[in-house]
Design a protein around this motif. Sequence first.
Motif, mmCIF file in Angstrom:
data_model
loop_
_atom_site.group_PDB
_atom_site.id
_atom_site.type_symbol
_atom_site.label_atom_id
_atom_site.label_comp_id
_atom_site.label_asym_id
_atom_site.label_seq_id
_atom_site.Cartn_x
_atom_site.Cartn_y
_atom_site.Cartn_z
ATOM 1 N N PHE A 20 81.415 -34.425 47.898
ATOM 2 C CA PHE A 20 81.616 -33.324 48.854
ATOM 3 C C PHE A 20 80.792 -33.532 50.123
ATOM 4 O O PHE A 20 81.291 -33.356 51.240
ATOM 5 N N LEU A 21 79.525 -33.957 49.942
ATOM 6 C CA LEU A 21 78.657 -34.163 51.112
ATOM 7 C C LEU A 21 79.166 -35.311 51.984
ATOM 8 O O LEU A 21 79.117 -35.229 53.219
ATOM 9 N N LEU A 22 79.665 -36.374 51.353
ATOM 10 C CA LEU A 22 80.213 -37.501 52.125
ATOM 11 C C LEU A 22 81.433 -37.080 52.932
ATOM 12 O O LEU A 22 81.557 -37.406 54.118
ATOM 13 N N ILE A 23 82.340 -36.339 52.282
ATOM 14 C CA ILE A 23 83.541 -35.868 52.986
ATOM 15 C C ILE A 23 83.152 -34.953 54.137
ATOM 16 O O ILE A 23 83.698 -35.034 55.241
ATOM 17 N N TRP A 24 82.190 -34.088 53.884
ATOM 18 C CA TRP A 24 81.718 -33.147 54.915
ATOM 19 C C TRP A 24 81.138 -33.918 56.110
ATOM 20 O O TRP A 24 81.483 -33.642 57.262
ATOM 21 N N GLN A 25 80.286 -34.912 55.821
ATOM 22 C CA GLN A 25 79.651 -35.667 56.900
ATOM 23 C C GLN A 25 80.690 -36.431 57.722
ATOM 24 O O GLN A 25 80.649 -36.444 58.960
ATOM 25 N N VAL A 26 81.661 -37.036 57.033
ATOM 26 C CA VAL A 26 82.699 -37.798 57.741
ATOM 27 C C VAL A 26 83.560 -36.856 58.579
ATOM 28 O O VAL A 26 83.923 -37.164 59.720
ATOM 29 N N MET A 56 80.744 -28.038 64.231
ATOM 30 C CA MET A 56 80.301 -27.752 62.863
ATOM 31 C C MET A 56 79.192 -28.721 62.473
ATOM 32 O O MET A 56 79.356 -29.934 62.579
ATOM 33 N N PRO A 57 78.025 -28.219 62.048
ATOM 34 C CA PRO A 57 76.956 -29.143 61.650
ATOM 35 C C PRO A 57 77.299 -29.889 60.375
ATOM 36 O O PRO A 57 78.034 -29.384 59.524
ATOM 37 N N GLY A 58 76.752 -31.067 60.239
ATOM 38 C CA GLY A 58 76.948 -31.864 59.037
ATOM 39 C C GLY A 58 75.843 -31.616 58.026
ATOM 40 O O GLY A 58 74.865 -30.914 58.309
ATOM 41 N N PRO A 59 75.944 -32.200 56.839
ATOM 42 C CA PRO A 59 74.904 -31.992 55.811
ATOM 43 C C PRO A 59 73.533 -32.496 56.240
ATOM 44 O O PRO A 59 72.525 -31.935 55.823
ATOM 45 N N GLY A 63 70.358 -30.238 56.236
ATOM 46 C CA GLY A 63 69.161 -30.672 55.510
ATOM 47 C C GLY A 63 67.912 -30.590 56.374
ATOM 48 O O GLY A 63 66.844 -30.166 55.908
ATOM 49 N N ALA A 64 68.050 -30.995 57.659
ATOM 50 C CA ALA A 64 66.903 -30.908 58.574
ATOM 51 C C ALA A 64 66.483 -29.458 58.788
ATOM 52 O O ALA A 64 65.282 -29.142 58.861
ATOM 53 N N THR A 65 67.466 -28.564 58.870
ATOM 54 C CA THR A 65 67.142 -27.139 59.046
ATOM 55 C C THR A 65 66.452 -26.573 57.805
ATOM 56 O O THR A 65 65.516 -25.770 57.901
ATOM 57 N N ILE A 66 66.938 -26.979 56.619
ATOM 58 C CA ILE A 66 66.290 -26.520 55.376
ATOM 59 C C ILE A 66 64.830 -26.962 55.348
ATOM 60 O O ILE A 66 63.930 -26.198 54.993
ATOM 61 N N TRP A 67 64.572 -28.215 55.733
ATOM 62 C CA TRP A 67 63.209 -28.739 55.736
ATOM 63 C C TRP A 67 62.334 -27.956 56.718
ATOM 64 O O TRP A 67 61.178 -27.654 56.435
ATOM 65 N N LYS A 68 62.919 -27.595 57.863
ATOM 66 C CA LYS A 68 62.160 -26.810 58.847
ATOM 67 C C LYS A 68 61.768 -25.449 58.274
ATOM 68 O O LYS A 68 60.631 -24.991 58.461
ATOM 69 N N ILE A 247 74.877 -21.963 63.571
ATOM 70 C CA ILE A 247 75.655 -22.158 62.344
ATOM 71 C C ILE A 247 74.816 -22.859 61.277
ATOM 72 O O ILE A 247 74.997 -22.628 60.081
ATOM 73 N N ASN A 248 73.887 -23.691 61.707
ATOM 74 C CA ASN A 248 72.967 -24.334 60.752
ATOM 75 C C ASN A 248 72.259 -23.280 59.900
ATOM 76 O O ASN A 248 72.221 -23.384 58.669
ATOM 77 N N ASN A 249 71.672 -22.286 60.558
ATOM 78 C CA ASN A 249 70.942 -21.247 59.825
ATOM 79 C C ASN A 249 71.871 -20.377 58.984
ATOM 80 O O ASN A 249 71.473 -19.902 57.918
ATOM 81 N N VAL A 250 73.090 -20.161 59.456
ATOM 82 C CA VAL A 250 74.057 -19.387 58.655
ATOM 83 C C VAL A 250 74.365 -20.126 57.351
ATOM 84 O O VAL A 250 74.381 -19.528 56.266
#
Length: 279
Positions: A20-26, A56-59, A63-68, A247-250
């Motif tokens: 799912f993450l690969l498809i999302w990133q692509v 639309m942000p990618g995974p 991930g960077a937002t989660i780390w922040k 959208i990252n934070n959402v």
Amino acid sequence: MARSLGLRAALLSLALLVGFLLIWQVAVSGTAKTQVMDPEYAALMGQAATTGKSAMPGPLDVGATIWKHLKDPFYDRGPNDKGLGIQLAYSIGRVALGYLLAVIVAIPVGFLIGMSPLMGRALDPFIQLLKPVSPLAWMPLALYTIKDSGLSAIFVIFICSLWPMLINTAFGVSGTRKEWLNVARTLEVGPLRRALTVILPAAAPTILTGMRISIGIAWLVIVAAEMLVGGTGIGYFVWNEWNNLSINNVIVSILVIGLVGMILDQVLARAQRLVTFPD
């Protein structure tokens, strides 16, 4: 065998997540044709319009937002800029208080209804009338009477948690085996002791089922309630970040809401297994 099945299920879940993450990133990394537009309008529209990059942000961005957020979850820079940990604490506190009040009311009343057919029939019209009312429909009345947005959200949690617990408690109590009750009467066990030592253990799995349903509904409703009342909470955080077009934070908020809901459900599921016994 069960352990092997669990391991295979975990590996399959991990594979599905990676896929799912690969498809999302692509899907979000492709670029579209750049449009020619007025410079001021292009500045307003941002990268999505000026460079063709997906809005639309990618995974990796998420991930960077989660780390922040993990690095500083409890910062406080004013009314509209608080850390995710603070917002989550407000929501969990409201749910805990409203849910606890519902437990205090629903379980004794459920016992009363389950043990007394007369009270069951007398209260049934009120339960059937109030049960289908959407919890958010109570919000205007709560805001008008309580005059406090935080307490109004707690009241909405209370009212939405009440009915599943009450109905399941009444059902579990009324379903206690007659043989057990007859034995208790033969031994001249008093009503209070009979309720605590015979009926409560027998009805505990059904009561926990109602509590589990209620906590799920309460966690669903708090997000919507906090969007309405504003101020603090994970629901307000989602709405505020949408207004900021973050959208990252959402997406991070949605993940956090799902994770907390899963933890709350699993806590009560474990408690339910502890009180369930084979016939």
